[in-house]
Scaffold this active site. Sequence first.
Site, PDB file in Angstrom:
ATOM      1  N   GLU A   6      -4.676   2.471  -4.311  1.00 19.39           N
ATOM      2  CA  GLU A   6      -3.206   2.475  -4.205  1.00 19.39           C
ATOM      3  C   GLU A   6      -2.686   1.162  -3.618  1.00 19.39           C
ATOM      4  OE1 GLU A   6      -4.743   4.625  -0.442  1.00 19.39           O
ATOM      5  OE2 GLU A   6      -5.356   4.285  -2.507  1.00 19.39           O
ATOM      6  N   ASP A  21      -1.777   9.441  -9.978  1.00 20.05           N
ATOM      7  CA  ASP A  21      -1.830   8.336 -10.936  1.00 20.05           C
ATOM      8  C   ASP A  21      -0.425   7.941 -11.382  1.00 20.05           C
ATOM      9  OD1 ASP A  21      -4.550   8.195 -10.828  1.00 20.05           O
ATOM     10  OD2 ASP A  21      -4.907   9.251 -12.710  1.00 20.05           O
ATOM     11  N   HIS A  24      -4.146  14.895  -8.421  1.00 22.44           N
ATOM     12  CA  HIS A  24      -4.514  13.499  -8.629  1.00 22.44           C
ATOM     13  C   HIS A  24      -3.861  12.886  -9.864  1.00 22.44           C
ATOM     14  CE1 HIS A  24      -7.339  13.633  -5.320  1.00 22.44           C
ATOM     15  NE2 HIS A  24      -7.782  14.783  -5.775  1.00 22.44           N
ATOM     16  N   ASP A  78       0.858  -1.190   0.000  1.00 28.93           N
ATOM     17  CA  ASP A  78       0.000   0.000   0.000  1.00 28.93           C
ATOM     18  C   ASP A  78       0.895   1.242   0.000  1.00 28.93           C
ATOM     19  OD1 ASP A  78      -2.983   0.942   0.604  1.00 28.93           O
ATOM     20  OD2 ASP A  78      -1.613   2.208   1.767  1.00 28.93           O
ATOM     21  N   ASN A 118      -1.954  13.120  -3.230  1.00 27.01           N
ATOM     22  CA  ASN A 118      -2.965  13.690  -4.126  1.00 27.01           C
ATOM     23  C   ASN A 118      -3.283  15.138  -3.773  1.00 27.01           C
ATOM     24  OD1 ASN A 118      -3.408  11.575  -5.912  1.00 27.01           O
ATOM     25  ND2 ASN A 118      -4.975  10.630  -4.628  1.00 27.01           N
TER      26      ASN A 118
END
Length: 350
Positions: free
Chosen positions: A259, A233, A229, A216, A224
Site C-alpha cells: 500500500e 485492491d 482484500h 502510505d 482488508n
Amino acid sequence: MAMRYEQSKEESGELLRLAIPRMARHPAAFSPLSYAVWYEYLAGINRELAEALDAAEADRRPLDDQAVAQLYRSHIEGPQAAVVNRLESGFDGILKNLGAYAAEFGSQASRYDDSLGEAGRKLGEGIDAAGIAELVHRLVEETRSMRGSVTEMEGRLKSSRGEMEGLRQKLASAREEALTDALTGLRNRRGFDLAAADILAGADGAARKCSMLMVDIDHFKRVNDTYGHLFGDKVIRSVGQVLAGCAREQDVVARTGGEEFALLLPASALAVAESLAETVRRRVEQGRIRRLGSEEAIGGITVSLGAAQRLPEEPIERLMGRADEALYASKRAGRNRVSTDRGGPRASAA
C-alpha cells in the site's frame, strides 16, 4: 527479481475461497494451472487474462484442461518471453529479407555494369549506324529494367522500414509493461528507479532541485480485515488514481510495494512537494469507494505522507529514506497528515 505475487497469506486465502466456485463451473480439473489462472483473474493483476476469461464466460464457453492450459501459456507462463521471441523472429526475418534484396539488387547492378562496359568496348572498336541503333535499343531496355529494379528495391526498403517501426513500437510496449504495476497502472519499483536515475543523472535544475513524497495508506490491514482484500485492491487502485491525477506531467509516480507509493518531483522546491502532498491527502480523505457487487460506498480512507527535498549530490536511496522517515513521523503523530524532513545535520551526514 521482483515477485510476481505480492498478496499476503490472508489475501491469498480469500482468493482461494473465491477461486474454487469459479473453477467448479468448468470441466477443467482442479489443477495448479487452473488455480493460477483464476488466482490472477480474481487478484486483478493480469488485464489481458481477465479480458480473455470475461469473453469466455460471456460466450458461455466451458473451460476444459486444454483451454486452461492455453490461457496459462498465453497470459501467465511467459507473455514477456513470448513478446521477446516474436520480436527476435521478426527482426531476424527482416534482416534476412534485406540481405536477399541486397544480393538480388547487387546481381542486377553487376549485370548492368557489364552491359555498359560491353557497349563502351563496341563503341571503341567502331560500329556502323545499324549496330549503334541496336546497342542503344539494348541499353534503353536494360536501363528500364534497372530502373524497375531500383523502384522495387525502394519499395521493399520502405516496407521493411514500416516493419521495423512496428517491431520498435512492440519492443517499447513490452518494455513499458515490464516497468508498470499491474494493479494500478503506475510505474512499479523498477520503473521508478530507472526514471529517477535518468532525472538525477541530468545536469539541469531538475536533478539539483527535486523533491520526494512517500505515501502510505492508513490502517490498510484494518481495511482488508473489515471489507475484504478485493476491496483493499480497489482502495489501492483508487489512491493510485488520485496520485496520478494530482501529479504534473514531469513527475514520476509509482507504487513501490503493498500500500506504499512514491512521487519524485523534478525541479521542485520543498514547498511544492508539501502543497501537492496536502492536495493528495485531502482528495483521498474526501473520496468514497464503492464496494464490489454493492451500492455501499465506503469513506474514511486516509493516507499519511512524508516529504523531503534532495540535498546536494544526495543519492536517491537516501532521499527516499528521509521522505520515508517523514512519512513515519506522520504515522506516529496520528496519521492522515503530511510531515517534512528539512534536511538537517542528521540527514546530511555521510
